[in-house]
Write an enzyme that holds these catalytic residues in place. Structure first.
Site, mmCIF file in Angstrom:
data_model
loop_
_atom_site.group_PDB
_atom_site.id
_atom_site.type_symbol
_atom_site.label_atom_id
_atom_site.label_comp_id
_atom_site.label_asym_id
_atom_site.label_seq_id
_atom_site.Cartn_x
_atom_site.Cartn_y
_atom_site.Cartn_z
ATOM 1 N N MET A 93 2.412 6.271 -0.966
ATOM 2 C CA MET A 93 2.100 4.898 -1.351
ATOM 3 C C MET A 93 2.081 4.031 -0.095
ATOM 4 O O MET A 93 3.077 3.950 0.624
ATOM 5 C CB MET A 93 3.114 4.373 -2.356
ATOM 6 C CG MET A 93 3.075 5.069 -3.707
ATOM 7 S SD MET A 93 1.457 4.974 -4.517
ATOM 8 C CE MET A 93 1.221 3.199 -4.661
ATOM 9 N N MET A 103 1.355 3.356 -15.637
ATOM 10 C CA MET A 103 2.566 2.588 -15.330
ATOM 11 C C MET A 103 3.326 2.293 -16.616
ATOM 12 O O MET A 103 2.718 1.940 -17.631
ATOM 13 C CB MET A 103 2.193 1.271 -14.656
ATOM 14 C CG MET A 103 1.317 1.422 -13.428
ATOM 15 S SD MET A 103 0.905 -0.203 -12.766
ATOM 16 C CE MET A 103 -0.328 0.271 -11.550
ATOM 17 N N ASP A 114 -4.016 5.412 -12.762
ATOM 18 C CA ASP A 114 -2.652 4.926 -12.561
ATOM 19 C C ASP A 114 -1.987 4.635 -13.893
ATOM 20 O O ASP A 114 -2.380 3.714 -14.614
ATOM 21 C CB ASP A 114 -2.669 3.645 -11.728
ATOM 22 C CG ASP A 114 -2.978 3.901 -10.262
ATOM 23 O OD1 ASP A 114 -2.274 4.728 -9.661
ATOM 24 O OD2 ASP A 114 -3.905 3.275 -9.729
ATOM 25 N N ASP A 144 -2.533 5.725 -1.178
ATOM 26 C CA ASP A 144 -2.879 4.803 -2.264
ATOM 27 C C ASP A 144 -2.433 3.404 -1.868
ATOM 28 O O ASP A 144 -1.238 3.136 -1.777
ATOM 29 C CB ASP A 144 -2.177 5.237 -3.548
ATOM 30 C CG ASP A 144 -2.586 4.407 -4.754
ATOM 31 O OD1 ASP A 144 -3.277 3.393 -4.577
ATOM 32 O OD2 ASP A 144 -2.186 4.781 -5.884
ATOM 33 N N HIS A 181 -1.864 9.653 -11.815
ATOM 34 C CA HIS A 181 -0.701 9.238 -11.034
ATOM 35 C C HIS A 181 0.318 8.611 -11.972
ATOM 36 O O HIS A 181 0.138 7.491 -12.445
ATOM 37 C CB HIS A 181 -1.176 8.244 -9.960
ATOM 38 C CG HIS A 181 -0.087 7.684 -9.117
ATOM 39 N ND1 HIS A 181 -0.267 6.559 -8.332
ATOM 40 C CD2 HIS A 181 1.196 8.075 -8.902
ATOM 41 C CE1 HIS A 181 0.844 6.294 -7.695
ATOM 42 N NE2 HIS A 181 1.746 7.194 -8.027
ATOM 43 N N SER A 226 -9.806 4.102 -8.104
ATOM 44 C CA SER A 226 -8.757 3.843 -9.083
ATOM 45 C C SER A 226 -9.277 2.927 -10.183
ATOM 46 O O SER A 226 -9.677 1.793 -9.916
ATOM 47 C CB SER A 226 -7.552 3.189 -8.411
ATOM 48 O OG SER A 226 -6.630 2.749 -9.387
ATOM 49 N N HIS A 246 -9.101 8.293 -10.011
ATOM 50 C CA HIS A 246 -7.662 8.064 -9.941
ATOM 51 C C HIS A 246 -7.228 7.215 -11.128
ATOM 52 O O HIS A 246 -7.803 6.162 -11.399
ATOM 53 C CB HIS A 246 -7.304 7.353 -8.633
ATOM 54 C CG HIS A 246 -5.838 7.337 -8.350
ATOM 55 N ND1 HIS A 246 -5.161 8.445 -7.885
ATOM 56 C CD2 HIS A 246 -4.911 6.352 -8.472
ATOM 57 C CE1 HIS A 246 -3.885 8.141 -7.714
ATOM 58 N NE2 HIS A 246 -3.707 6.873 -8.076
ATOM 59 N N MET A 280 3.369 6.737 -12.618
ATOM 60 C CA MET A 280 4.387 5.820 -12.102
ATOM 61 C C MET A 280 5.315 5.498 -13.266
ATOM 62 O O MET A 280 5.369 4.385 -13.768
ATOM 63 C CB MET A 280 3.732 4.568 -11.525
ATOM 64 C CG MET A 280 3.040 4.838 -10.211
ATOM 65 S SD MET A 280 2.227 3.378 -9.531
ATOM 66 C CE MET A 280 0.611 3.571 -10.296
#
Length: 220
Positions: A137, A37, A35, A175, A66, A9, A33, A68
């Protein structure tokens, strides 16, 4: 060798030297990965489409993006166009997950659905076989460096059984809190694709750290 995949990540990478860190794992990792957000669904803001577009120019790694974020359906095409290979969104954030999955696949991308630790694991059962990845998660989403939640064990076992009972090939990903000490145990609970941030990018040799994670996972 067991079917273990590692997805470092970049949330744990050094953003001042982001491509240096990505190149350090390029030949050893199975995915990168990413992330994303929004500061709304989770109490943190990371990065978005411009970063993905930028790094896409310099690596052929598979991007496991991913989301979020709330209202993920609004941004699927943008993240696909930016270079994502897999787009994973949260079941809690979509009013019609089936429609979001269809949108991802219509763009030629693999689809994933993620589930928060406080959401019953059964919430993602309807999407077994429809998505390529179910991301469980195993920490509370929003910040890296947290420890693995032991309550995840039972959730993973339930999901593993449901997938096996259906004969589906959906991959269970986890994760949060993955280390050399626990990856074998998490594998036995059912996971196959492991997101790892701090344990890779904070290591002295990130490529070696990936190989050690795989080795520890296969020795259980």
């Amino acid at each position: 060798m067991k079917d273990i995949g590692i997805a470092p990540s970049i949330l744990a990478a050094d953003f001042g030297y982001l491509m240096r860190d990505i190149k350090a794992v390029e030949n050893n990792a199975d995915y990168l990965h990413i992330d994303v957000m929004d500061g709304h669904y989770v109490n943190n803001i990371s990065f978005g489409i411009p970063v993905i577009e930028s790094i896409r120019k310099y690596t052929d790694m598979k991007f496991y993006t991913h989301l979020m974020i709330t209202n993920p359906e609004k941004y699927i095409k943008a993240f696909a166009d930016a270079g994502s290979d897999n787009i994973t969104f949260h079941v809690e954030c979509a009013e019609d997950p089936d429609s979001v999955i269809d949108s991802i696949k219509a763009l030629g991308k693999s689809a994933g659905i993620s589930v928060h630790p406080d959401t019953p694991i059964e919430k993602v059962f309807p999407y077994i076989g429809k998505v390529d990845i179910i991301l469980v998660m195993t920490v509370y989403p929003g910040f890296g460096g947290q420890g693995y939640l032991e309550s995840s064990d039972e959730r993973l076992r339930k999901l593993r059984k449901a997938i096996d009972d259906q004969g589906a090939d959906t991959i269970i990903s986890v994760d949060g809190g993955v280390t050399k000490a626990n990856i074998g145990h998490i594998y036995e609970c059912g996971a196959r694709l492991f997101v790892a941030g701090s344990s890779v990018f904070r290591a002295e040799d990130p490529a070696k750290a990936i190989d050690e994670l795989k080795r520890c996972g296969t020795s259980s």
